[in-house]
Design an enzyme around this catalytic site. Structure first.
Site, PDB file in Angstrom:
ATOM      1  CB  SER A  42      -0.931  -0.001   1.212  1.00  0.00           C
ATOM      2  OG  SER A  42      -0.199   0.109   2.406  1.00  0.00           O
ATOM      3  CG  HIS A 159      -0.695  -5.389   4.099  1.00  0.00           C
ATOM      4  ND1 HIS A 159      -0.001  -4.801   5.123  1.00  0.00           N
ATOM      5  CD2 HIS A 159      -0.303  -4.745   2.976  1.00  0.00           C
ATOM      6  CE1 HIS A 159       0.771  -3.848   4.634  1.00  0.00           C
ATOM      7  NE2 HIS A 159       0.593  -3.781   3.338  1.00  0.00           N
ATOM      8  CD  GLN A 167      -1.658  -1.498   5.283  1.00  0.00           C
ATOM      9  OE1 GLN A 167      -1.960  -1.166   4.147  1.00  0.00           O
ATOM     10  NE2 GLN A 167      -0.591  -1.018   5.888  1.00  0.00           N
ATOM     11  CD  GLU A 168       0.422  -2.429   9.350  1.00  0.00           C
ATOM     12  OE1 GLU A 168       0.983  -2.068  10.400  1.00  0.00           O
ATOM     13  OE2 GLU A 168       0.898  -2.256   8.221  1.00  0.00           O
ATOM     14  CD  GLU A 209       3.004  -5.359   7.382  1.00  0.00           C
ATOM     15  OE1 GLU A 209       2.699  -5.193   8.576  1.00  0.00           O
ATOM     16  OE2 GLU A 209       3.241  -4.428   6.607  1.00  0.00           O
ATOM     17  CG  ASP A 244      -1.089   1.550   9.011  1.00  0.00           C
ATOM     18  OD1 ASP A 244      -1.782   2.510   8.606  1.00  0.00           O
ATOM     19  OD2 ASP A 244      -0.083   1.135   8.395  1.00  0.00           O
ATOM     20  CD  GLU A 287       1.224   3.590  10.138  1.00  0.00           C
ATOM     21  OE1 GLU A 287       1.488   2.922  11.153  1.00  0.00           O
ATOM     22  OE2 GLU A 287       1.715   3.354   9.022  1.00  0.00           O
ATOM     23  CG  ASP A 313       3.255   4.897   6.144  1.00  0.00           C
ATOM     24  OD1 ASP A 313       4.232   5.279   5.481  1.00  0.00           O
ATOM     25  OD2 ASP A 313       2.814   3.735   6.087  1.00  0.00           O
ATOM     26  CE  LYS A 338       5.977   1.959   5.707  1.00  0.00           C
ATOM     27  NZ  LYS A 338       4.657   2.090   5.035  1.00  0.00           N
ATOM     28  CG  HIS A 366       7.900  -4.120   8.358  1.00  0.00           C
ATOM     29  ND1 HIS A 366       7.322  -5.355   8.330  1.00  0.00           N
ATOM     30  CD2 HIS A 366       6.887  -3.266   8.748  1.00  0.00           C
ATOM     31  CE1 HIS A 366       6.052  -5.273   8.691  1.00  0.00           C
ATOM     32  NE2 HIS A 366       5.770  -4.025   8.956  1.00  0.00           N
ATOM     33  NE  ARG A 367       6.753   0.191   2.525  1.00  0.00           N
ATOM     34  CZ  ARG A 367       6.455   1.141   1.643  1.00  0.00           C
ATOM     35  NH1 ARG A 367       7.391   1.950   1.211  1.00  0.00           N
ATOM     36  NH2 ARG A 367       5.215   1.312   1.202  1.00  0.00           N
ATOM     37  CE  LYS A 389       3.068  -0.339  11.196  1.00  0.00           C
ATOM     38  NZ  LYS A 389       2.509   0.557  10.210  1.00  0.00           N
TER      39      LYS A 389
HETATM   40  P1  PGA Z   1       3.256  -1.226   3.068  1.00  0.00           P
HETATM   41  O1  PGA Z   1       2.593  -1.404   4.493  1.00  0.00           O
HETATM   42  O2  PGA Z   1       4.642  -1.717   3.139  1.00  0.00           O
HETATM   43  O3  PGA Z   1       2.373  -2.026   2.152  1.00  0.00           O
HETATM   44  O4  PGA Z   1       3.216   0.257   2.767  1.00  0.00           O
HETATM   45  C1  PGA Z   1       3.159  -0.961   5.679  1.00  0.00           C
HETATM   46  C2  PGA Z   1       2.462   0.256   6.244  1.00  0.00           C
HETATM   47  O5  PGA Z   1       1.540   0.815   5.638  1.00  0.00           O
HETATM   48  O6  PGA Z   1       2.843   0.720   7.304  1.00  0.00           O
HETATM   49 ZN    ZN Z   2       1.235   2.514   7.208  1.00  0.00          ZN
END
Ligand code: PGA
Ligand code: ZN
Length: 416
Positions: A42, A159, A167-168, A209, A244, A287, A313, A338, A366-367, A389
């Protein structure tokens, strides 16, 4: 001092089975440094460009052979014979060789692989741990601090095929002292979560992840479940929950559509939903709670309790110029860092310095697509980041990063 003698690179696969680069820098005295680049799923619209071949016959166009050619061709030619100690000069040379605002000519993936491999080789050449060497590239003068892990245990969005919009769903072991205690506590929570998911028929696949792609019927139900598991495992004050949201992934035609509420929401209504979550579950971090919309972020800062931190982010993408614009609004409390969003170590450190000067929380991340490379763990300690993270340790690419934190902690303890 040692000069760069050779730069080689190859295409390898990341944890998603998508190609990325592994680059090796060899110094004139034979010392080598290696780095593997991660890849996002993403990605923010303002990220530096990840160069992909676009050849539909290989990896759906995702090959990185052109980026590899750029490393062994023009980048190697321009850096051969350069003193490896001069990280900034090396990075600036690559930036001007590329000459585009988003590194689209050579590829941010190609450039970053060299930038990081140079740092790894120079640390080895100076007989320093990587984090010690990286500290020397910053202005930080205090002692080292090992960051707290922010661990993604339930996955949604792009993800995972879980049906969850956010997402998280992260847990943060805030009530423990050492990195080892924090990681052990996370391990206990994972065991408990696994059993509870199974009991409720929600176990199954993992997300990109390494977190559980559990099919909860709403985002709130996922948070509620996680909260209960945390409370069954430890005292409530020992863990916090973070989300997130990656809100741009469910933003369409000016509205946000989530499973919790039938009709699509305007930003203000989504903010009310966040406020409700904050009050019910004491959410510690939010996030990417909106897409790139300055006014909504500002409003969130006013409406949500200051006990939570708002983290950018996709909005800031490790880009110091974007960060400066957003800082002026006083709408965020922390930033995700990142290195592959911007493409060089020097620019990553500039971004971190600006964030520190403005008292923002630093979250090194990380990614979605990762390798066994643990550079970010060393970077996190080098800059005294607040958090690391790195996903869920059920996937080895994530575990390696947390284990490196624990290893650094032991090293620092033994040095005292
Ligand atoms: P991404 O996800 O590596 O797909 O961007 C991680 C995040 O959004 O923090
Ligand atoms: Zn993010």
């Amino acid at each position: 001092m040692s000069v760069i003698e050779k730069i080689s690179s190859e295409e390898i696969l990341d944890s998603r089975g998508i190609p990325t680069l592994k680059t090796t820098v060899t110094l004139s005295n034979g010392i080598i440094g290696e780095a593997c680049v991660p890849g996002g799923t993403s990605t923010g619209t303002n990220e530096a460009l990840e160069l992909r071949d676009g050849d539909p016959n290989r990896f759906n166009g995702n090959g990185v052979l052109k980026a590899v050619e750029n490393v062994v061709g023009p980048i190697q030619s321009s850096l051969k014979g350069t003193d490896s100690d001069d990280q900034e000069k090396i990075d600036r040379t690559m930036i001007s060789l590329d000459g585009t605002p988003n590194k689209s000519k050579l590829g941010a993936n190609a450039i970053l692989s060299v930038s990081l491999a140079v740092a790894v080789s120079t640390a080895a050449n100076q007989k320093l741990q990587l984090f010690e060497y990286l500290r020397g590239l910053t202005k930080i003068s205090t002692g080292f601090a090992v960051p707290t892990p922010m661990v993604n245990l339930i996955e949604g969005g792009k993800h995972a095929n879980s049906g969850l919009d956010f997402q998280e769903f992260l847990v943060i072991p805030t009530g423990f002292m050492t990195a080892k205690e924090k990681l052990n506590a996370v391990g206990e929570v994972i065991s408990k979560l696994e059993v509870s998911l199974k009991r409720n028929g929600l176990d199954g696949k993992l997300g990109q992840e390494g977190g559980f792609a559990a099919r909860f019927t709403s985002n709130e139900k996922a948070i509620d479940f996680l909260k209960k598991v945390l409370e069954e495992t430890f005292k409530a004050s020992f863990f916090s929950i973070g989300i997130d949201v990656a809100a741009s992934t469910f933003y369409q035609n000016g509205k946000y559509k989530i499973t919790d509420i039938e009709n699509p929401l305007v930003a203000n209504d989504l903010l009310d939903f966040y406020k409700k979550l904050q009050e019910s579950y004491n959410i510690f971090s939010f996030e990417d709670l909106f897409e790139e919309d300055f006014d909504s972020w500002k409003l969130a800062k006013q409406k949500l309790s200051p006990a939570s931190i708002l983290i950018a982010d996709d909005f800031t993408v490790t880009n110091v110029d974007l960060l400066r614009k957003i800082i002026a609004d006083d709408s965020i409390d922390g930033v995700i860092v990142k290195p592959n969003q911007i493409g060089t170590l020097t620019e990553t450190l500039d971004f971190i310095e600006e964030a520190i000067e403005n008292k923002l929380k630093i979250i090194i991340s990380h990614r979605a697509g990762e390798t066994m490379d643990t550079f970010i763990s060393d970077l996190a300690v080098a800059v005294n980041a607040d958090f690391l993270k790195a996903g869920c340790p059920l996937q080895k690419e994530r575990l390696a990063k947390y284990n490196r934190l624990a290893e650094i902690e032991s090293y620092l303890e033994n040095k005292q």
